[in-house]
Design an enzyme around this catalytic site. Structure first.
Site, PDB file in Angstrom:
ATOM      1  N   LYS A  28       0.822  -1.223   0.000  1.00 47.96           N
ATOM      2  CA  LYS A  28       0.000   0.000   0.000  1.00 47.96           C
ATOM      3  C   LYS A  28       0.850   1.264   0.000  1.00 47.96           C
ATOM      4  CE  LYS A  28      -3.409  -2.826  -0.123  1.00 47.96           C
ATOM      5  NZ  LYS A  28      -2.860  -4.108   0.314  1.00 47.96           N
ATOM      6  N   TYR A 242     -11.857 -15.151   2.612  1.00 48.55           N
ATOM      7  CA  TYR A 242     -10.948 -14.025   2.849  1.00 48.55           C
ATOM      8  C   TYR A 242     -10.509 -13.979   4.313  1.00 48.55           C
ATOM      9  CZ  TYR A 242      -9.103  -9.421   3.529  1.00 48.55           C
ATOM     10  OH  TYR A 242      -8.273  -8.392   3.879  1.00 48.55           O
ATOM     11  N   TYR A 268      -2.778 -12.692   2.949  1.00 49.05           N
ATOM     12  CA  TYR A 268      -2.374 -12.386   1.568  1.00 49.05           C
ATOM     13  C   TYR A 268      -1.102 -13.091   1.109  1.00 49.05           C
ATOM     14  CZ  TYR A 268      -5.697  -8.458   1.500  1.00 49.05           C
ATOM     15  OH  TYR A 268      -6.814  -7.684   1.521  1.00 49.05           O
TER      16      TYR A 268
HETATM   17  C1  LIG Z   1      -3.619  -5.414  -0.016  1.00 46.90           C
HETATM   18  C2  LIG Z   1      -2.654  -6.539  -0.020  1.00 46.90           C
HETATM   19  C3  LIG Z   1      -2.504  -7.385  -1.134  1.00 46.90           C
HETATM   20  C4  LIG Z   1      -3.379  -7.308  -2.339  1.00 46.90           C
HETATM   21  O1  LIG Z   1      -3.078  -6.209  -3.135  1.00 46.90           O
HETATM   22  P1  LIG Z   1      -4.258  -5.582  -4.029  1.00 46.90           P
HETATM   23  O2  LIG Z   1      -3.633  -4.435  -4.675  1.00 46.90           O
HETATM   24  O3  LIG Z   1      -5.341  -5.219  -3.063  1.00 46.90           O
HETATM   25  O4  LIG Z   1      -4.703  -6.622  -4.968  1.00 46.90           O
HETATM   26  C5  LIG Z   1      -1.540  -8.365  -1.098  1.00 46.90           C
HETATM   27  N1  LIG Z   1      -0.767  -8.535  -0.008  1.00 46.90           N
HETATM   28  C6  LIG Z   1      -0.885  -7.760   1.088  1.00 46.90           C
HETATM   29  C7  LIG Z   1      -0.011  -8.037   2.244  1.00 46.90           C
HETATM   30  C8  LIG Z   1      -1.835  -6.748   1.114  1.00 46.90           C
HETATM   31  O5  LIG Z   1      -1.950  -6.001   2.216  1.00 46.90           O
END
Ligand SMILES: *Cc1c(COP(=O)(O)O)cnc(C)c1O
Length: 317
Positions: A28, A242, A268
């Site tokens: 991010k 999720y 993630y």
């Molecule tokens: C938000 C996030 C993702 C996914 O990225 P997107 O741009 O939302 O597809 C992957 N890994 C982590 C650790 C994240 O925080």
């Protein structure tokens, strides 16, 4: 990643976007570089965003807001129903609060974008200039951060003489993959990107990425560079849903931690790595040089301690 490459029989490299800075870093940061600039340009004194309870995006937004002297409010959606104490107050939630952000909780399945608009209107009525950031920072402005990442990756590969056959990473709200694919296509690079899904089924995930890539390409000034077939997602590693840890994700966390000293998160990057590991074992990357884009997330680990059984790590010598 020498030891992981040996374990899997694939030439594996890693791009450390878990080290991008801002409250431990993560993907991010690159998006917020552009989003926060837009917030400042518009004269905002407050930013608002939304995500799941353990949102990394919320934590990084809170950190940016602190650095820039803006107020930050995060709307948290309970997507897992976990009653666990650490899940609800530790990890990213603790860090949100340490950065001075306020949080507000909503049940799963709630209309979060609508709720965010309502909350923003309330604060505007009180005289605030509110800049609303979509979940995951995934819009064409945020995705520009990953166009930049694509440029950076190609430059690094050129400098080091590394021929990259594929990039693999975890995909969610889609801005990361959309930006990467747009940047690579705009540079005429033929490096394929494989997104490993963390939430939506494949057709929906690919469509989300493709739609955002098209808008990002337009914003970048090269409309039409991304073709539908440039967008590939594998959603076989989502598991129950999720934010719910999977067995293969836990194995991936242990492998990265024990073989490379690198931390992943259950929501993630572990699911992305689980896809990478499983596909490597099945021979899908035979003779390839693969770059795993580490999108971060380890700050969430403290909220997921229930997912790990480490009893055998306590020993009496
Ligand atoms: C938000 C996030 C993702 C996914 O990225 P997107 O741009 O939302 O597809 C992957 N890994 C982590 C650790 C994240 O925080």
């Amino acid at each position: 990643m020498k030891r992981l490459s040996e374990a899997l029989g694939v030439d594996l490299w890693i791009k450390r976007d878990d080290c991008t800075g801002m409250s431990t870093g993560g993907n991010k940061t690159r998006k917020l570089e552009f989003l926060m600039a837009e917030a400042l340009e518009q004269g905002a004194d407050m930013v608002m965003t939304q995500g799941a309870t353990q949102t990394n995006h919320g934590r990084q937004t809170a950190a940016f807001a602190a650095k820039l002297g803006l107020k930050c409010h995060i709307l948290l959606e309970d997507r897992t129903g976990y009653q666990d104490g650490n899940y609800n107050t530790n990890g990213n939630v603790l860090l949100d609060h340490l950065h001075g952000a306020t949080t507000e909780k909503f049940p799963g399945g709630h209309d979060m974008p609508g709720e965010m608009e309502r909350a923003a209107e309330k604060m505007r009525a009180k005289g605030h200039k509110v800049y609303v950031i979509p979940g995951g920072g995934s819009n064409p402005t945020g995705a520009l951060g990953y166009v930049n990442c694509a440029f950076e990756l190609l430059a690094q590969a050129n400098e080091t003489g590394l021929k990259i056959d594929r990039v693999v990473h975890a995909t969610g709200s889609s801005g990361t993959q959309a930006g990467l694919v747009t940047g690579l296509c705009a540079m005429n690079s033929a490096v394929p990107v494989l997104g490993i899904g963390t939430r939506a089924p494949q057709p929906k995930q690919e469509q989300m990425v493709y739609d955002l890539a098209c808008k990002t390409a337009e914003k970048l000034g090269c409309p039409g560079v991304v073709k539908r077939e440039d967008v590939m997602a594998n959603t076989d590693y989502v598991g129950e849903g999720y934010g719910v840890p999977t067995e293969s994700g836990i194995e991936a966390i242990r492998m990265f931690a024990e073989l490379e000293g690198i931390l992943l998160d259950p929501c993630y990057s572990a699911k992305g790595a689980a896809g990478l590991i499983d596909l490597a074992r099945k021979g899908a990357f035979k003779d390839e040089t693969v770059v795993f884009l580490h999108t971060g997330g380890a700050a969430a680990l403290g909220g997921y301690d229930f997912a790990f059984d480490n009893a055998d790590r306590w020993v009496n010598l």
